[in-house]
Design a protein around this motif. Structure first.
Motif, PDB file in Angstrom:
ATOM      1  N   ASN A 163       0.994  -1.297  -0.084  1.00 40.79           N
ATOM      2  CA  ASN A 163       0.104  -0.026  -0.035  1.00 40.79           C
ATOM      3  C   ASN A 163       0.905   1.128   0.044  1.00 40.79           C
ATOM      4  N   THR A 167       2.476   1.469  -3.359  1.00 41.22           N
ATOM      5  CA  THR A 167       1.495   1.884  -4.646  1.00 41.22           C
ATOM      6  C   THR A 167       1.193   3.550  -4.271  1.00 41.22           C
ATOM      7  N   SER A 168       0.801   3.952  -3.117  1.00 44.15           N
ATOM      8  CA  SER A 168       0.379   5.219  -2.865  1.00 44.15           C
ATOM      9  C   SER A 168       1.437   6.250  -3.086  1.00 44.15           C
ATOM     10  N   TRP A 169       2.755   5.949  -3.015  1.00 45.42           N
ATOM     11  CA  TRP A 169       3.705   6.850  -3.015  1.00 45.42           C
ATOM     12  C   TRP A 169       4.018   7.132  -4.734  1.00 45.42           C
ATOM     13  N   LEU A 170       3.674   5.940  -5.546  1.00 45.01           N
ATOM     14  CA  LEU A 170       3.909   6.129  -6.810  1.00 45.01           C
ATOM     15  C   LEU A 170       2.802   6.638  -7.572  1.00 45.01           C
ATOM     16  N   SER A 171       1.591   6.746  -7.048  1.00 45.32           N
ATOM     17  CA  SER A 171       0.622   7.157  -7.582  1.00 45.32           C
ATOM     18  C   SER A 171       0.643   8.621  -7.270  1.00 45.32           C
ATOM     19  N   TYR A 172       1.160   8.919  -6.107  1.00 44.24           N
ATOM     20  CA  TYR A 172       1.267  10.508  -5.522  1.00 44.24           C
ATOM     21  C   TYR A 172       2.124  11.016  -6.604  1.00 44.24           C
ATOM     22  N   VAL A 219       3.420  10.133  -9.771  1.00 43.46           N
ATOM     23  CA  VAL A 219       2.970  10.341 -11.147  1.00 43.46           C
ATOM     24  C   VAL A 219       1.815  11.437 -11.325  1.00 43.46           C
ATOM     25  N   SER A 220       0.807  11.742 -10.292  1.00 48.23           N
ATOM     26  CA  SER A 220      -0.049  12.789 -10.383  1.00 48.23           C
ATOM     27  C   SER A 220       0.619  14.027 -10.073  1.00 48.23           C
ATOM     28  N   THR A 253       2.677  14.901 -13.533  1.00 48.10           N
ATOM     29  CA  THR A 253       1.669  15.361 -14.520  1.00 48.10           C
ATOM     30  C   THR A 253       1.202  16.450 -14.299  1.00 48.10           C
ATOM     31  N   SER A 273       1.940  14.045 -19.464  1.00 49.68           N
ATOM     32  CA  SER A 273       1.808  12.538 -19.229  1.00 49.68           C
ATOM     33  C   SER A 273       3.005  12.182 -19.202  1.00 49.68           C
TER      34      SER A 273
END
Length: 103
Positions: free
Chosen positions: A16, A19-24, A26-27, A30, A36
């Motif tokens: 978790n 995954t949350s670090w990677l999502s943060y 990337v967003s 961007t 992108s």
């Protein structure tokens, strides 16, 4: 004291976190760079053509302004043409993404 393996993706808590670090990341990337990260190498050919036309018209505008003055009808007309191209470029880059009105 329990030892936590940071790169062991079999643990739910680490999965978790990663995954949350990677999502943060990337967003944030961007949003910050307005692009992108997966499509950074892609450049639209119409966009390059429009950038070239804008740069050429800038040079022409400077030359006309030097020769005829800032308030001459030729300078104002060229400036208006440049404004239209820049607006078209911005709509294509930051708007709907289409440069179909270029033709």
């Amino acid at each position: 004291m329990k030892v936590v393996e940071l790169f062991d993706m079999n643990q739910d808590s680490m999965n978790n976190l990663q995954t949350s670090w990677l999502s943060y990341f990337v967003s944030f990337f961007t949003y910050w760079f307005h692009m992108s990260p997966l499509a950074m190498g892609l450049v639209d050919g119409d966009e390059l053509e429009l950038e070239y036309k804008i740069n050429q018209l800038k040079k022409e505008l400077i030359q006309i302004a030097k020769e005829t003055g800032l308030n001459s009808p030729d300078t104002i007309y060229c400036s208006q043409q440049l404004d239209q191209l820049i607006t078209l470029y911005q709509k294509g880059k930051y708007g709907d993404g289409s440069l179909s009105s270029l033709q």
